[in-house]
Write a protein that holds these residues in place. Sequence first.
Motif, PDB file in Angstrom:
ATOM      1  N   GLU A 151      14.188  47.754  71.330  1.00  0.00           N
ATOM      2  CA  GLU A 151      13.186  46.847  70.981  1.00  0.00           C
ATOM      3  C   GLU A 151      13.630  45.546  70.962  1.00  0.00           C
ATOM      4  N   ALA A 152      14.556  45.022  70.452  1.00  0.00           N
ATOM      5  CA  ALA A 152      15.369  43.830  70.309  1.00  0.00           C
ATOM      6  C   ALA A 152      15.498  43.241  71.635  1.00  0.00           C
ATOM      7  N   LEU A 153      16.022  44.062  72.843  1.00  0.00           N
ATOM      8  CA  LEU A 153      16.354  43.538  73.938  1.00  0.00           C
ATOM      9  C   LEU A 153      14.962  43.041  74.691  1.00  0.00           C
ATOM     10  N   ASP A 154      13.946  43.774  74.602  1.00  0.00           N
ATOM     11  CA  ASP A 154      12.690  43.681  75.085  1.00  0.00           C
ATOM     12  C   ASP A 154      12.034  42.430  74.478  1.00  0.00           C
ATOM     13  N   ALA A 155      12.272  42.274  73.234  1.00  0.00           N
ATOM     14  CA  ALA A 155      11.818  41.153  72.536  1.00  0.00           C
ATOM     15  C   ALA A 155      12.475  39.688  73.179  1.00  0.00           C
ATOM     16  N   GLN A 156      13.659  39.796  72.933  1.00  0.00           N
ATOM     17  CA  GLN A 156      14.786  38.682  73.473  1.00  0.00           C
ATOM     18  C   GLN A 156      14.221  38.346  75.210  1.00  0.00           C
ATOM     19  N   ASN A 157      14.125  39.522  75.849  1.00  0.00           N
ATOM     20  CA  ASN A 157      14.021  39.171  77.264  1.00  0.00           C
ATOM     21  C   ASN A 157      12.550  38.703  77.555  1.00  0.00           C
ATOM     22  N   GLY A 212      11.075  36.767  75.515  1.00  0.00           N
ATOM     23  CA  GLY A 212      11.141  35.150  74.963  1.00  0.00           C
ATOM     24  C   GLY A 212      11.190  34.867  73.710  1.00  0.00           C
ATOM     25  N   ALA A 213      11.122  35.852  72.813  1.00  0.00           N
ATOM     26  CA  ALA A 213      10.912  35.822  71.314  1.00  0.00           C
ATOM     27  C   ALA A 213      11.848  34.943  70.898  1.00  0.00           C
ATOM     28  N   ASP A 214      11.821  33.981  69.373  1.00  0.00           N
ATOM     29  CA  ASP A 214      12.537  33.278  69.043  1.00  0.00           C
ATOM     30  C   ASP A 214      13.575  33.787  68.056  1.00  0.00           C
ATOM     31  N   TYR A 215      13.165  34.949  67.522  1.00  0.00           N
ATOM     32  CA  TYR A 215      14.224  35.491  66.727  1.00  0.00           C
ATOM     33  C   TYR A 215      13.545  37.031  66.435  1.00  0.00           C
ATOM     34  N   ILE A 216      14.607  37.734  65.821  1.00  0.00           N
ATOM     35  CA  ILE A 216      14.217  39.216  65.676  1.00  0.00           C
ATOM     36  C   ILE A 216      14.369  39.611  64.298  1.00  0.00           C
ATOM     37  N   GLY A 217      13.230  40.115  63.465  1.00  0.00           N
ATOM     38  CA  GLY A 217      13.253  40.959  62.382  1.00  0.00           C
ATOM     39  C   GLY A 217      13.771  42.362  62.346  1.00  0.00           C
ATOM     40  N   ALA A 218      14.811  42.874  62.047  1.00  0.00           N
ATOM     41  CA  ALA A 218      15.565  44.167  62.462  1.00  0.00           C
ATOM     42  C   ALA A 218      15.612  44.967  61.124  1.00  0.00           C
ATOM     43  N   GLY A 219      14.924  46.086  61.148  1.00  0.00           N
ATOM     44  CA  GLY A 219      14.546  46.873  60.020  1.00  0.00           C
ATOM     45  C   GLY A 219      13.602  47.780  60.094  1.00  0.00           C
ATOM     46  N   ALA A 220      13.230  48.532  58.937  1.00  0.00           N
ATOM     47  CA  ALA A 220      13.725  48.086  57.514  1.00  0.00           C
ATOM     48  C   ALA A 220      15.350  48.695  57.286  1.00  0.00           C
ATOM     49  N   VAL A 221      16.030  47.932  56.711  1.00  0.00           N
ATOM     50  CA  VAL A 221      17.570  48.349  56.593  1.00  0.00           C
ATOM     51  C   VAL A 221      17.707  49.222  55.291  1.00  0.00           C
ATOM     52  N   ILE A 236      22.583  40.940  70.873  1.00  0.00           N
ATOM     53  CA  ILE A 236      21.386  40.139  70.985  1.00  0.00           C
ATOM     54  C   ILE A 236      21.860  38.405  70.503  1.00  0.00           C
ATOM     55  N   SER A 237      21.333  37.548  71.366  1.00  0.00           N
ATOM     56  CA  SER A 237      21.914  36.011  71.256  1.00  0.00           C
ATOM     57  C   SER A 237      21.127  35.358  70.420  1.00  0.00           C
TER      58      SER A 237
END
Length: 213
Positions: A117-123, A125-134, A158-159
Motif C-alpha cells: 500500500e505504501a509503494l502504491d501511494a508513493q508511485n 504521487g502521494a506527498d507522505y505516508i501515514g503508517a499504522g496503526a502501530v 519509501i523515499s
Amino acid sequence: MKINKENMLLYAITDRKWLNGRTLASQVEEVLKNGVTFLQLREKNLTYDELVKEAIQIKKIAAKYKVPFVINDNIYAALEAGADGVHIGQGDASYQEARKLLGDNKIIGMTAHNLNEALDAQNAGADYIGAGAVFTTSTKHDTIPMQFNTLKEITDNISIPVVAIGGINHENIKELKGLGINGVAVISALFAQENIGIATARMLDLSKEIVNG
C-alpha cells in the motif's frame, strides 16, 4: 504547499470528544504554539457546511504558525476551505481524484498498512505516508496493530516522508526508535491531556529523540 520530512515530526489530528467546554480552535492554537509541525482536521460527525466552517477557522490559525493543514477524507471541503491538502485512507477517495480536484500544489497524504500500500501511494504521487496503526488505538476499535518489522520495511523502501500513527503516547513512543520514521501522528496524547501545551512540548521532545537518536 510542498512538505519535507521535518514537517512530520509532530503531526496532530483533532478530535472534539475532549473539548470539555473549550473550542477546537483554542485547542489547536495551544498545540501549534507548543510545537506541532503538521495538523489534520478529522471530523466524522459534522455536516459538510459545519466542516467547511470549522476548517476555515482552523486554517487561519495554522497559517499563523506556518504549519501545513489538511482535512481528513473530504476533498471537496479541503478545496472549499482553502486547506493545504487532504489525507485519504484506504477505501476513501482515490489519489487520482484528489489530485485532479486539488491541483499539483496541494498536499495529499495517504494511509498505508503494509509495504504494498505504501509503494502504491508513493508511485501514485502521494506527498507522505501515514503508517499504522502501530499500537492499539481507541479511535479505531477494529484495528490490528502493525508489526514493527512491517513499519521498518516501509521506511526502508519509501523515499517520501513516513509518519507512524495509532495509539502513540508519551510512554510507548520510545518503542518506535530506530524504525526510520520521520515523526508521529497523535490524537489523545495531545487533545485528551489536562494541559495540552505541556503534553505537546513533551511529545515534540520525545519525537525528536526517536527520529534523530
